[in-house]
Scaffold this motif. Structure first.
Motif, PDB file in Angstrom:
ATOM      1  N   ALA A 362       0.834  -1.207   0.000  1.00 56.07           N
ATOM      2  CA  ALA A 362       0.000   0.000   0.000  1.00 56.07           C
ATOM      3  C   ALA A 362       0.864   1.251   0.000  1.00 56.07           C
ATOM      4  N   TYR A 365       2.169   1.768  -3.515  1.00 55.74           N
ATOM      5  CA  TYR A 365       1.121   2.308  -4.392  1.00 55.74           C
ATOM      6  C   TYR A 365       0.973   3.816  -4.170  1.00 55.74           C
ATOM      7  N   THR A 366       1.043   4.240  -2.913  1.00 54.08           N
ATOM      8  CA  THR A 366       0.931   5.667  -2.609  1.00 54.08           C
ATOM      9  C   THR A 366       2.081   6.444  -3.234  1.00 54.08           C
ATOM     10  N   ARG A 385      -4.697  -0.188  -5.008  1.00 52.06           N
ATOM     11  CA  ARG A 385      -4.479   0.119  -3.592  1.00 52.06           C
ATOM     12  C   ARG A 385      -5.752  -0.101  -2.788  1.00 52.06           C
TER      13      ARG A 385
END
Length: 388
Positions: A362, A365-366, A385
């Motif tokens: 995650a 992905y950010t 995400r």
């Protein structure tokens, strides 16, 4: 609502349709109509008796002016730079080599090639580079002046000079294609026009340099990638991954042509990339893809180029062939070499996801979302995400 706003709302679409039918070019029609409207804003009031007719007439005049300017530019650029004792048989090829002179920066080479050879308007080129039309026009003008002042000859070079310039020409053509195949920014992932134009120029170059393996390989590489264009996004423009693409929508005629023009030779950069693309194009199903072969080809390509982007792609192939842990190992240390490349954290996120390391995935992905430029890719990453 004032008369100008009413005319804009009620007649813009109809005027654009009329102009497009006349010019057979939506972009040229839209630009001409926008120019006419901009003039109207400064010229009105007083309002003409028939605002829509005024706009249509003004737009037609601007389109005619643009055609004349383009024709004059096409005639005069050779006059600025021609060694008139040597007239080549193919003016477009001469222009390619002139526009791609090593005295010019790579960005200017691409822009000048698109303008003088590809026939794209300054506004279209400015959109590709995400700069204003005024800025792009100034860059192109400066490049033409530099060509004139430096006395760069308008011709296809020969002998050692041809070999020295060929790589620059191939790099420019591939950059033009890449901007169409995978846009850096904007609402769309794919822009067909620059990709198709790059292929047309590569065809011409291959016809005039028929014995050059790398020229043939570049054309094959473009065709293999472009053959998948209809399957790479769905009806709403959303990104579709290679594994999920409907392979019946791939253009098999272009794949066959590409395979036919590829020929064995020294492992140049374009030949290796074409061989990788061919492995994908000839797999009947995603699960039939020969990932070990692709990983090996990427290893050869990395050894040849030293490219960090090639290492990134190699890591993805190794992850498919030997598992995500091995792929992650190959991604180590790439942050400094690819600090603004969203595909690096995106690839790491996918591999961490497959390993069950969801919090780390995650976070990656950010990071990717902070760097991504196109809307379809952003929406894809957001969805991935969200699934975590």
């Amino acid at each position: 609502m004032n008369p100008l706003e009413r005319a804009y709302r009620d007649h813009w679409a109809r005027l654009l349709a009329i102009l497009t039918a006349e010019l057979r070019d939506l972009d040229a029609a839209e630009e001409s109509l926008q120019d006419a409207f901009a003039s109207a804003v400064s010229a009105w009031p007083p309002l003409p008796d028939n605002p829509p007719a005024w706009l249509l007439t003004a737009a037609r005049n601007r389109a005619a002016d643009r055609r004349r300017r383009n024709a004059v530019a096409a005639r005069k650029l050779p006059l600025l730079i021609v060694d008139e004792s040597e007239q080549p048989s193919d003016d477009r090829l001469s222009l390619i080599f002139t526009c791609c002179h090593p005295a010019l920066s790579m960005e200017v080479r691409v822009a000048l090639t698109l303008r003088c050879v590809g026939g794209l308007g300054t506004r279209q080129i400015a959109r590709l580079f995400m700069v204003s039309e005024t800025t792009m026009q100034a860059r192109i003008t400066r490049a033409k002046k530099k060509i004139s002042q430096a006395g760069i000859p308008y011709r296809v070079p020969a002998g050692p000079e041809l070999a020295a310039r060929r790589d620059g020409v191939l790099a420019v053509l591939y950059l033009i294609f890449t901007e169409g195949y995978a846009a850096a920014e904007g609402e769309r992932l794919i822009r067909d026009e620059p990709a198709a134009e790059a292929i047309a120029l590569a065809r011409m170059l291959a016809g005039l340099m028929p014995d050059d393996d790398e020229v043939a390989a570049l054309l094959a590489l473009m065709l293999l990638h472009h053959a998948r264009r209809d399957a790479r996004v769905d009806a709403e423009g959303r990104l579709v991954t290679l594994a999920e693409q409907d392979r019946s929508r791939w253009h098999r005629d272009e794949i066959r042509e590409a395979l036919a023009i590829m020929r064995p030779g020294p492992p140049g950069a374009y030949l290796l990339q074409a061989a990788i693309a061919a492995e994908h194009a000839t797999a009947a199903r995603a699960e039939d893809t020969d990932w070990p072969a692709i990983a090996q080809l990427y290893a050869l390509l990395e050894a040849l180029t030293g490219s960090a982007v090639v290492r990134l792609n190699r890591a993805v192939a190794v992850a498919e062939a030997r598992g995500p842990e091995r792929g992650l190992q190959l991604l180590e240390g790439l942050e400094e070499r690819l600090p603004r490349h969203h595909l690096l954290p995106a690839a790491r996120a996918e591999l961490l996801r497959r390993l069950g390391r969801l919090e780390e995935a995650a976070a990656e992905y950010t990071r990717a979302l902070a760097l991504v430029g196109t809307v379809p890719e952003r929406e894809f990453l957001q969805a991935r995400r969200a699934e975590l």
